[in-house]
Design an enzyme around this catalytic site. Sequence first.
Site, PDB file in Angstrom:
ATOM      1  N   ALA A   1       0.842  -1.201   0.000  1.00 32.51           N
ATOM      2  CA  ALA A   1       0.000   0.000   0.000  1.00 32.51           C
ATOM      3  C   ALA A   1       0.874   1.248   0.000  1.00 32.51           C
ATOM      4  O   ALA A   1       0.601   2.227  -0.707  1.00 32.51           O
ATOM      5  CB  ALA A   1      -0.915  -0.005   1.218  1.00 32.51           C
ATOM      6  N   TYR A   2       1.943   1.209   0.792  1.00 30.48           N
ATOM      7  CA  TYR A   2       2.845   2.350   0.890  1.00 30.48           C
ATOM      8  C   TYR A   2       3.543   2.597  -0.447  1.00 30.48           C
ATOM      9  O   TYR A   2       3.503   3.694  -1.006  1.00 30.48           O
ATOM     10  CB  TYR A   2       3.868   2.081   2.002  1.00 30.48           C
ATOM     11  CG  TYR A   2       4.809   3.227   2.283  1.00 30.48           C
ATOM     12  CD1 TYR A   2       4.337   4.406   2.834  1.00 30.48           C
ATOM     13  CD2 TYR A   2       6.182   3.110   2.012  1.00 30.48           C
ATOM     14  CE1 TYR A   2       5.203   5.455   3.110  1.00 30.48           C
ATOM     15  CE2 TYR A   2       7.054   4.150   2.286  1.00 30.48           C
ATOM     16  CZ  TYR A   2       6.568   5.324   2.834  1.00 30.48           C
ATOM     17  OH  TYR A   2       7.427   6.355   3.097  1.00 30.48           O
TER      18      TYR A   2
END
Length: 686
Positions: free
Chosen positions: A575-576
């Site tokens: 996600a990052y």
Amino acid sequence: MQNLWSDEEATGKDDLDLLVYQSRLIGADSKLVVWGGGNTSMKLDEPDFRGRTRRVMRIKGSGSDMKSIERKHFPAVRLEDVLPLFVREGMSDEDMVAYLELCLTESGVPRPSIETLLHAFLPHNSVAHTHADAILSLTNSSRAAEVLGTVYGRDVAIVGYRRPGFLLSKEVAQAALGNPRAKGVVLMNHGLFTWGNTAKEAYDMHIELVSKAEEFSAKRAAGQSVFGGITGKWVDADRRSQVAAAVAPTLRGLMGQRQRMLLRFDDSKDVLDLVNAQRGKELSAIGPATPDHLIQTKRQPLWLDVDDPEDVTQVLRAMHEGVDAYANEYAAWFGQHRPEGVDMLDPYPRVVLLPGIGMWTTGRDMLANLITSDIYHHTIGVIGDAQASGDYMSLMPKDAYDAEYWPLELYKLTLAPPERDLARRVALVTGAANGIGRAIAQRLVAAGAHVIVTDVDIAAAQQVADELVAANGPERAIACQLDVTDEQAVAAAFRTARLTYGGLDIVVSNAGIARVGQIHELSLEDWQQSMDINATGHFLVSREAVKLLREQNTGGSIIFVGTKNVPSPGKEFGAYSASKAAEAQLARVLAIENGEFNIRVNIINPDAIFRGSNLWSPELRAGRAAAHGIKEDDLEDFYRQRNLLQLPVTGEDVAEAALLLAGDKFAKTTGAMIPVDGGLKDAFPR
Ligand code: ZN
């Protein structure tokens, strides 16, 4: 005007302390002096370096401010060396300054006031001088002689306008000595001198004479509309700030053509009374209340002519035309009076008046700006009071030229230290309450910038801003609550920039979060939140930034704080890494779209900043330690050892890179990705 002298506070003080006390009482009232104006002195016996008693005069040094003055700000001159000058016919300013330096009793002290001789030639022990508003209201009137006669009779001597210097000093002394009844001397377009055997006597007389002038003007002004009645439409407060925010960057850009300026918007009641008045334009064009103000306000403000102040297009057109016309007229006025070898100062206004909306003042920093603003408020008061009993008058254009281009003032400008790299610039930093964002905000301010410290945590942001203000001066930083995912909040933060400083030059889009977890286990919520903050947040911030910078038309620098994960992603960081990759692409497209406007967009890729960072939540630490198969306590060492330089990376390191990208040293770099990671082979940008 209230007499603030307290015998209780004055008891036990020596002469010099009494002078300090008297000066601070005077300095405490901005109706007497504003920002460095006025001066005071005391004649007394002091032992010299060989122990011989000498008559000296302690006088305010140039550059000090009365409200905070201390003993050390009063250099002493030997009267036996100064007084013989009285018999001279004349003396140039330069000779006078050089002579006075030789009369000082100590070395390494401030230069004595330019009005030293004036104080010295008066025989009284204590002398006080101010540029009191109430006195200027009487002298700057078409009926000054009559009005002064009514108020003071023969209690004061009057001296016509002349620039401070040797001749004025002589004239004042002659006027005082020639009129033994005089309790003070009024200087036309300049101010008041009073005296006494003691500091208290001179102060008491000052307050008495100023109070008489105040009472007279108040009586005359009662029930009058001194600016000639209200004209046009009254715009309500919300709409005023909307219009001001919409047009400020354009105005800042127009006035920053030679050097950048900060703009300060002000729509207080006295300003609105003037800008909405029938005679506002005519009265504001007459000139300053005293030459002392002219260095800060220039001779005239810029008045923007508009039929409908709520029509932003019309206001913008008036700004384009008005600023150019002002600069041209200034250049013509300069050309008429200029002696050989003098360079023109910045030809742009320091005060801009917009009917219906309010006033902008400009300055190289917010302190200078605040001084100009304060002075103009006093000017408005003086104009109003002078109008109450005649027509407001100011200096002749030639006198105004001589005051603005006074060689001693120009000399002072050459002594100013060189400006820092980011002087006159404004930055907005997101996520600036801690970690990398805070380090960047602090570094930019240290390099001369003014900073809007934004963060979701407003209390922490306020603390950062308060520390920056305490160390660097008024309005050098302000805090603003900002959730970068909230479209309205982002717009509001940029409106704050527009209203507080007139615009922006640097935007650091830094706020971010890190969520851990392999993709097959990742919740939609974590994914969505990562995209909201790490991608959409940067979009919303940079969209507002580019709008503002294009309006301002003076270029700009947008800096994205990215991550080494963009070129070199790691497991459990889906996600990052994905959301930060979106940020990086966004930055590059912005660079492509905005190069023609000289707006540079760059990315800094830091790695593993631990100290002071909120990014490293306990969960993140645990997650990263597990992903690398190490203990949590070894995490910092692990990250340090994996880089080529084997050094820990700090927020301050990132801030140094941001500083370079923000300023002119990287003026030719845009669309770049700059690692600050100690050197990671896998993360080399390519
Ligand atoms: Zn003065």
